[in-house]
Design a protein around this motif. Structure first.
Motif, PDB file in Angstrom:
ATOM      1  N   ASP A  13      42.867  45.363  38.751  1.00  0.00           N
ATOM      2  CA  ASP A  13      43.848  44.968  39.756  1.00  0.00           C
ATOM      3  C   ASP A  13      44.715  46.154  40.178  1.00  0.00           C
ATOM      4  N   SER A  25      38.851  43.792  43.437  1.00  0.00           N
ATOM      5  CA  SER A  25      38.982  42.343  43.539  1.00  0.00           C
ATOM      6  C   SER A  25      38.252  41.643  42.395  1.00  0.00           C
ATOM      7  N   SER A  36      33.292  40.460  38.311  1.00  0.00           N
ATOM      8  CA  SER A  36      33.585  39.249  37.539  1.00  0.00           C
ATOM      9  C   SER A  36      33.968  39.658  36.127  1.00  0.00           C
ATOM     10  N   TYR A  38      45.810  30.383  32.503  1.00  0.00           N
ATOM     11  CA  TYR A  38      46.987  30.715  33.302  1.00  0.00           C
ATOM     12  C   TYR A  38      47.024  32.175  33.729  1.00  0.00           C
ATOM     13  N   GLN A  58      45.953  35.341  36.057  1.00  0.00           N
ATOM     14  CA  GLN A  58      45.754  35.343  37.503  1.00  0.00           C
ATOM     15  C   GLN A  58      44.748  36.418  37.866  1.00  0.00           C
ATOM     16  N   PRO A  59      43.538  36.095  38.195  1.00  0.00           N
ATOM     17  CA  PRO A  59      42.978  34.738  38.287  1.00  0.00           C
ATOM     18  C   PRO A  59      42.712  34.151  36.901  1.00  0.00           C
ATOM     19  N   ALA A  60      42.579  32.829  36.867  1.00  0.00           N
ATOM     20  CA  ALA A  60      42.281  32.154  35.598  1.00  0.00           C
ATOM     21  C   ALA A  60      40.978  32.708  35.030  1.00  0.00           C
ATOM     22  N   THR A 116      37.527  33.075  33.168  1.00  0.00           N
ATOM     23  CA  THR A 116      36.317  32.442  32.656  1.00  0.00           C
ATOM     24  C   THR A 116      36.120  32.967  31.239  1.00  0.00           C
ATOM     25  N   ARG A 153      36.085  29.566  35.163  1.00  0.00           N
ATOM     26  CA  ARG A 153      37.356  29.523  35.895  1.00  0.00           C
ATOM     27  C   ARG A 153      37.256  30.501  37.069  1.00  0.00           C
ATOM     28  N   ASP A 154      38.369  31.049  37.497  1.00  0.00           N
ATOM     29  CA  ASP A 154      38.425  31.818  38.740  1.00  0.00           C
ATOM     30  C   ASP A 154      38.025  33.290  38.642  1.00  0.00           C
ATOM     31  N   SER A 155      37.824  33.827  37.454  1.00  0.00           N
ATOM     32  CA  SER A 155      37.568  35.270  37.327  1.00  0.00           C
ATOM     33  C   SER A 155      36.093  35.648  37.485  1.00  0.00           C
TER      34      SER A 155
END
Length: 124
Positions: free
Chosen positions: A47, A52, A58, A70, A72-74, A76, A115-117
């Motif tokens: 980051d 990204s 990923s 929790y 950011q991003p959540a 995986t 999750r979001d990662s």
């Protein structure tokens, strides 16, 4: 003197530097970290360098810490019931101490918590 936990405990600090190296290698599209804390350090480094997550890289952890949902991003992550792993290992040792055949310890199925990662990598 370096303490035992300092040598063997992967931390955010020790994973940040590899994350910086990963950020500089555009061929890397995914990282599997040894635990969620290491994954968070890698995510911070990516980051900080404008990479990204999950668009470019990923990131997946291992252990499903309570706070992983929790990030950011959540994050995986892979969840494994470490309490059950420990219970089965202790049962096996106790059987061996009693002279009983220990047999095969049944495997415990890990669970992937998506999750979001993580996501499909962008074309490079």
């Amino acid at each position: 003197m370096v303490g035992f936990s300092n040598i063997f405990e992967p931390t955010l600090k020790t994973s940040y530097r590899p994350g910086v190296r990963i950020a500089g290698d555009r061929s890397v599209t995914a990282v599997l970290a040894i635990n969620d804390a290491m994954a968070l350090g890698v995510m911070k480094a990516l980051d900080d360098r404008g990479i990204s997550i999950p668009g470019d890289v990923s990131v997946v952890g291992f252990d499903d810490r309570d706070e992983s949902a929790y990030f950011q991003p959540a994050l995986t992550t892979v969840r494994l019931d470490f309490t059950e792993v420990g219970r089965r290992a202790v049962d096996s040792v106790l059987r061996a101490l009693r002279g009983e055949p220990s047999g095969t310890i049944p495997l415990i199925q890990p669970e992937l918590r998506v999750r979001d990662s993580t996501g499909r990598p962008l074309k490079h």
